[in-house]
Design a protein around this motif. Sequence first.
Motif, PDB file in Angstrom:
ATOM      1  N   LYS A  66       0.778  -1.157  -0.013  1.00 21.15           N
ATOM      2  CA  LYS A  66       0.009   0.161  -0.025  1.00 21.15           C
ATOM      3  C   LYS A  66       1.025   1.416   0.035  1.00 21.15           C
ATOM      4  CE  LYS A  66      -2.827   1.507   3.496  1.00 21.15           C
ATOM      5  NZ  LYS A  66      -3.668   1.601   4.439  1.00 21.15           N
ATOM      6  N   ARG A  67       1.937   1.224   0.931  1.00 23.49           N
ATOM      7  CA  ARG A  67       2.773   2.344   0.901  1.00 23.49           C
ATOM      8  C   ARG A  67       3.692   2.624  -0.426  1.00 23.49           C
ATOM      9  NH1 ARG A  67       7.421   1.373   4.620  1.00 23.49           N
ATOM     10  NH2 ARG A  67       8.098   0.072   2.948  1.00 23.49           N
ATOM     11  N   ASN A  68       4.389   1.365  -0.739  1.00 27.01           N
ATOM     12  CA  ASN A  68       5.035   1.448  -2.012  1.00 27.01           C
ATOM     13  C   ASN A  68       4.698   1.797  -3.193  1.00 27.01           C
ATOM     14  OD1 ASN A  68       6.935   0.917   0.242  1.00 27.01           O
ATOM     15  ND2 ASN A  68       7.532  -0.998  -0.679  1.00 27.01           N
ATOM     16  N   TRP A  69       3.143   1.436  -3.487  1.00 24.84           N
ATOM     17  CA  TRP A  69       2.555   1.813  -4.626  1.00 24.84           C
ATOM     18  C   TRP A  69       2.551   3.381  -4.998  1.00 24.84           C
ATOM     19  CZ3 TRP A  69       1.358  -0.998  -8.722  1.00 24.84           C
ATOM     20  CH2 TRP A  69       0.511  -0.452  -9.583  1.00 24.84           C
ATOM     21  N   ARG A  70       2.609   3.999  -4.064  1.00 26.03           N
ATOM     22  CA  ARG A  70       2.449   5.544  -4.539  1.00 26.03           C
ATOM     23  C   ARG A  70       3.960   6.025  -4.766  1.00 26.03           C
ATOM     24  NH1 ARG A  70       0.734   7.527   1.106  1.00 26.03           N
ATOM     25  NH2 ARG A  70       1.586   5.774   1.669  1.00 26.03           N
ATOM     26  N   TYR A  71       5.000   5.302  -4.353  1.00 23.80           N
ATOM     27  CA  TYR A  71       6.488   5.663  -4.660  1.00 23.80           C
ATOM     28  C   TYR A  71       7.340   4.526  -5.474  1.00 23.80           C
ATOM     29  CZ  TYR A  71       5.438   8.798  -0.874  1.00 23.80           C
ATOM     30  OH  TYR A  71       4.651   9.877  -0.274  1.00 23.80           O
ATOM     31  N   LEU A  72       6.152   4.131  -6.508  1.00 26.02           N
ATOM     32  CA  LEU A  72       6.826   3.001  -7.325  1.00 26.02           C
ATOM     33  C   LEU A  72       8.061   3.238  -8.095  1.00 26.02           C
ATOM     34  CD1 LEU A  72       6.406  -0.399  -7.349  1.00 26.02           C
ATOM     35  CD2 LEU A  72       4.717   0.500  -9.508  1.00 26.02           C
ATOM     36  N   ARG A 130       9.525   6.731  -7.759  1.00 24.76           N
ATOM     37  CA  ARG A 130      10.170   7.729  -7.187  1.00 24.76           C
ATOM     38  C   ARG A 130      10.587   7.470  -5.857  1.00 24.76           C
ATOM     39  NH1 ARG A 130       5.890  11.276  -4.674  1.00 24.76           N
ATOM     40  NH2 ARG A 130       4.041  10.284  -5.150  1.00 24.76           N
ATOM     41  N   SER A 131      11.362   8.326  -5.246  1.00 17.09           N
ATOM     42  CA  SER A 131      11.551   7.946  -3.705  1.00 17.09           C
ATOM     43  C   SER A 131      10.750   8.624  -2.698  1.00 17.09           C
ATOM     44  CB  SER A 131      13.014   8.725  -3.381  1.00 17.09           C
ATOM     45  OG  SER A 131      14.043   8.217  -4.139  1.00 17.09           O
ATOM     46  N   ARG A 132      10.464   7.674  -1.605  1.00 22.99           N
ATOM     47  CA  ARG A 132       9.541   8.217  -0.573  1.00 22.99           C
ATOM     48  C   ARG A 132      10.365   9.376   0.163  1.00 22.99           C
ATOM     49  NH1 ARG A 132       9.831   4.056   3.377  1.00 22.99           N
ATOM     50  NH2 ARG A 132      10.770   2.510   2.041  1.00 22.99           N
ATOM     51  N   PRO A 133       9.477  10.246   0.875  1.00 25.94           N
ATOM     52  CA  PRO A 133      10.020  11.422   1.521  1.00 25.94           C
ATOM     53  C   PRO A 133      11.278  11.092   2.593  1.00 25.94           C
ATOM     54  CG  PRO A 133       7.963  11.802   1.447  1.00 25.94           C
ATOM     55  CD  PRO A 133       8.160  10.382   0.878  1.00 25.94           C
ATOM     56  N   ASP A 134      11.352   9.772   3.275  1.00 26.65           N
ATOM     57  CA  ASP A 134      12.117   9.538   4.313  1.00 26.65           C
ATOM     58  C   ASP A 134      13.322   8.780   3.742  1.00 26.65           C
ATOM     59  OD1 ASP A 134       9.849   7.794   3.797  1.00 26.65           O
ATOM     60  OD2 ASP A 134      10.177   6.659   5.557  1.00 26.65           O
ATOM     61  N   LEU A 135      13.424   8.688   2.442  1.00 20.70           N
ATOM     62  CA  LEU A 135      14.558   7.823   1.739  1.00 20.70           C
ATOM     63  C   LEU A 135      15.420   8.945   0.782  1.00 20.70           C
ATOM     64  CD1 LEU A 135      12.902   5.112   0.223  1.00 20.70           C
ATOM     65  CD2 LEU A 135      14.510   4.709   2.005  1.00 20.70           C
TER      66      LEU A 135
END
Length: 174
Positions: A94-100, A102-107
């Motif tokens: 669920k979390r990773n789908w949005r950032y497939l 691109r980088s998540r803000p905490d990475l």
Amino acid sequence: MRKIHITGNAGAGKTTLAKEIGDALSLPVFGLDKVVWQPGWKMCPRDVRIEKELELSSKPEWVIDGVSERVREAADIIVFLDVTRSTALFQCTKRNWRYLFRSRPDLPENCPEILIIPLLLKIIWQFQDHVRPGILKSILRRPSSSYVIQQPSDLLPLFKDLGISKLHNHLDHL
């Protein structure tokens, strides 16, 4: 002075809970993903990681999310989000789908989720057998300052002890 370590499997809700507690208590929040990973999903060298973990954990107050024995040892309070593999996998997806792509803000930069999926699946699967026992052992050594959270109702004693008046809806996935 409060030092709170939020730990658990990938997708357990560590970052969400750390932000919740940090906001409620006006504590600085740090994520170990930026310590573990460098741009392009390259692992940070072990000696550099240890140095960064020690630097973070030596600060007077904090909430740190991630998996680290050094941080656990420095913490006044340990919160272990002990979720099932299926929950971790669902939440990660669920979390990773949005950032497939691109980088998540905490990475760090250039860490799109699509590049880590095979390793992430391995981490989630192996956590129960390889990482969880060490966390539980740490908690058994200091049960009065540790919380094992397996469902949302388990958060009530933690929030009460920290002086946080209510759970927020985004924590209901635990």
